[in-house]
Design an enzyme around this catalytic site. Structure first.
Site, PDB file in Angstrom:
ATOM      1  N   SER A   9       0.817  -1.222   0.000  1.00 48.21           N
ATOM      2  CA  SER A   9       0.000   0.000   0.000  1.00 48.21           C
ATOM      3  C   SER A   9       0.845   1.264   0.000  1.00 48.21           C
ATOM      4  O   SER A   9       0.430   2.292   0.553  1.00 48.21           O
ATOM      5  CB  SER A   9      -0.932   0.001   1.212  1.00 48.21           C
ATOM      6  OG  SER A   9      -0.166  -0.101   2.410  1.00 48.21           O
ATOM      7  N   TRP A  12       2.693   3.522  -5.127  1.00 49.91           N
ATOM      8  CA  TRP A  12       2.356   2.842  -6.373  1.00 49.91           C
ATOM      9  C   TRP A  12       1.193   1.871  -6.170  1.00 49.91           C
ATOM     10  O   TRP A  12       0.255   1.814  -6.968  1.00 49.91           O
ATOM     11  CB  TRP A  12       3.580   2.146  -6.933  1.00 49.91           C
ATOM     12  CG  TRP A  12       3.502   1.628  -8.336  1.00 49.91           C
ATOM     13  CD1 TRP A  12       4.099   0.495  -8.810  1.00 49.91           C
ATOM     14  CD2 TRP A  12       2.845   2.209  -9.484  1.00 49.91           C
ATOM     15  NE1 TRP A  12       3.853   0.335 -10.158  1.00 49.91           N
ATOM     16  CE2 TRP A  12       3.082   1.377 -10.591  1.00 49.91           C
ATOM     17  CE3 TRP A  12       2.064   3.359  -9.655  1.00 49.91           C
ATOM     18  CZ2 TRP A  12       2.566   1.646 -11.859  1.00 49.91           C
ATOM     19  CZ3 TRP A  12       1.549   3.631 -10.930  1.00 49.91           C
ATOM     20  CH2 TRP A  12       1.802   2.781 -12.007  1.00 49.91           C
ATOM     21  N   GLY A  13       1.223   1.109  -5.086  1.00 49.51           N
ATOM     22  CA  GLY A  13       0.107   0.211  -4.805  1.00 49.51           C
ATOM     23  C   GLY A  13      -1.194   0.952  -4.638  1.00 49.51           C
ATOM     24  O   GLY A  13      -2.252   0.529  -5.130  1.00 49.51           O
ATOM     25  N   LYS A 106      10.438  -2.847  -8.929  1.00 51.70           N
ATOM     26  CA  LYS A 106      11.541  -2.745  -9.885  1.00 51.70           C
ATOM     27  C   LYS A 106      12.857  -2.953  -9.163  1.00 51.70           C
ATOM     28  O   LYS A 106      13.204  -2.183  -8.264  1.00 51.70           O
ATOM     29  CB  LYS A 106      11.522  -1.374 -10.569  1.00 51.70           C
ATOM     30  CG  LYS A 106      10.233  -1.108 -11.344  1.00 51.70           C
ATOM     31  CD  LYS A 106      10.178   0.297 -11.907  1.00 51.70           C
ATOM     32  CE  LYS A 106       8.883   0.529 -12.670  1.00 51.70           C
ATOM     33  NZ  LYS A 106       8.777   1.888 -13.235  1.00 51.70           N
ATOM     34  N   ALA A 138       3.318   7.319  -9.609  1.00 53.78           N
ATOM     35  CA  ALA A 138       2.055   7.153  -8.895  1.00 53.78           C
ATOM     36  C   ALA A 138       1.303   8.472  -8.757  1.00 53.78           C
ATOM     37  O   ALA A 138       0.071   8.511  -8.853  1.00 53.78           O
ATOM     38  CB  ALA A 138       2.329   6.566  -7.508  1.00 53.78           C
ATOM     39  N   LYS A 189      17.483   1.480 -14.784  1.00 58.16           N
ATOM     40  CA  LYS A 189      17.219   2.910 -15.016  1.00 58.16           C
ATOM     41  C   LYS A 189      17.254   3.677 -13.708  1.00 58.16           C
ATOM     42  O   LYS A 189      17.571   4.870 -13.674  1.00 58.16           O
ATOM     43  CB  LYS A 189      15.890   3.102 -15.755  1.00 58.16           C
ATOM     44  CG  LYS A 189      14.656   2.540 -15.064  1.00 58.16           C
ATOM     45  CD  LYS A 189      13.981   3.518 -14.130  1.00 58.16           C
ATOM     46  CE  LYS A 189      12.796   2.876 -13.425  1.00 58.16           C
ATOM     47  NZ  LYS A 189      12.168   3.777 -12.434  1.00 58.16           N
TER      48      LYS A 189
END
Length: 333
Positions: A9, A12-13, A106, A138, A189
């Site tokens: 959470s 991004w989540g 990632k 996000a 990246k």
């Protein structure tokens, strides 16, 4: 309507839970921290990491995996990369054969040099594991700003199923079979973005940033293809696309950490100020070890490692990059 759980959470989540619910799916958002779950239940938003993105009243919040996993059409694994193995191990007893798990973390595991989907497949051998990656902060996804991303899977059918779940008028999903290329680009990246942030912190300009992006993608592509990935992937969304946004955006935690180091902070001080996991720090050593394993030259990734772990001044590292032996760009004489 699908029944989907987002495991993790963070920002991004939370953004993906918002997107999936807006797409009409039944969504559960799992947090490792009970107090974070209570925060969501009170405010329906991640006040600390993604303020302003309020989740629909139908989204379920829990800190119980037993409530999050059974009967789900898809699990989205959105924990930080260092937690992917331990979380997968906790999930394993609850996973049915063929369960679709989409990784959105990632990174490359330093101790094993494995990608995130490799780790999940090792810990949960019966699952159908895929990856979703690309230039997608996000903060912008949670505002409904147009975003494009790529889903990688072992089969076209699985990739297209993920595409169907996530696609919306503001979130376009392409499909790919090159999971290795997608994950290699996504992890490395972040290392280049640290370098870009350092250059910004040192007061360098757009010329420097452009050089780091273009030579950075050359390093990533050179290493990725040596590992067996497809060259085209590195010039797509999960390669150059994600690299550009991570090196340039004010939302990038890797760029911010690099900027702080360019300003004189130590790695530890920078990570403390960012207040979130800086994935590039964890991927830097793994990237260098992979380069040694495949005998690939990665001068930017090497210098980032020296700055992070050997206390080399960032300005000195830039000077060394500029004064390397003369080279051809394409070797096509």
């Amino acid at each position: 309507m699908a029944n989907i759980s987002v495991i993790g959470s963070g920002s991004w989540g939370t953004a993906l839970a918002w997107l999936l619910r807006n797409n009409g799916h039944q969504v559960t958002l799992w947090s490792f921290l009970k107090e974070e779950t209570e925060m969501f239940q009170r405010h329906r938003e991640n006040i600390d990491k993604l303020p302003g993105v309020v989740l629909d009243k139908e989204v379920v919040f829990t800190s119980s995996l037993e409530e999050s996993v059974p009967g789900r059409d898809m699990l989205v694994l959105a924990v930080p990369s260092p937690a992917v193995r331990s979380t997968s191990r906790s999930l394993r007893p609850l996973i049915r054969e063929g369960q679709l798990i989409v990784d959105v973390a990632k990174g490359i595991e330093e101790s094993t040099l494995m990608t995130m989907t490799d780790i999940i497949e090792e810990e949960i051998p019966g699952a159908e594991v895929a990856v979703l990656s690309g230039p997608s902060h996000a903060e912008e996804v949670g505002k409904g700003l147009p975003t494009t991303i790529v889903a990688g899977a072992h089969s076209r059918r699985t990739a297209e199923q993920i595409q169907e779940y996530f696609m919306s008028p503001v979130f376009r999903v392409y499909t790919s079979s090159d999971m290795l290329g997608i994950e290699t680009g996504a992890a490395l990246k972040n290392v280049i973005a640290l370098a870009a942030g350092m250059a910004d912190g040192l007061g360098y300009g757009d010329n420097t940033k452009a050089a780091l992006i273009t030579r950075g993608i050359a390093e990533i592509a050179r290493l990725g293809t040596a590992m067996g990935a497809h060259l085209e992937t590195f010039y797509g969304l999960s390669g150059i696309g994600d690299l550009i946004v991570t090196c340039a955006s004010v939302h990038s935690r890797n760029r911010k950490a690099g900027w702080l180091m360019g300003q004189g902070c130590t790695m530890k001080q920078a990570m403390e100020q960012v207040h979130m996991v800086v994935e590039g720090v964890y991927s830097a050593r793994a990237g260098l070890e992979l380069a040694r394993k495949y005998q690939v030259e990665v001068p930017i990734i090497q210098r980032v490692n020296e700055i992070l772990f050997e206390n080399k001044p960032a300005a000195e590292a830039v000077g060394e990059l500029m004064q390397r032996v003369r080279k051809d760009e394409l070797n096509k004489w």
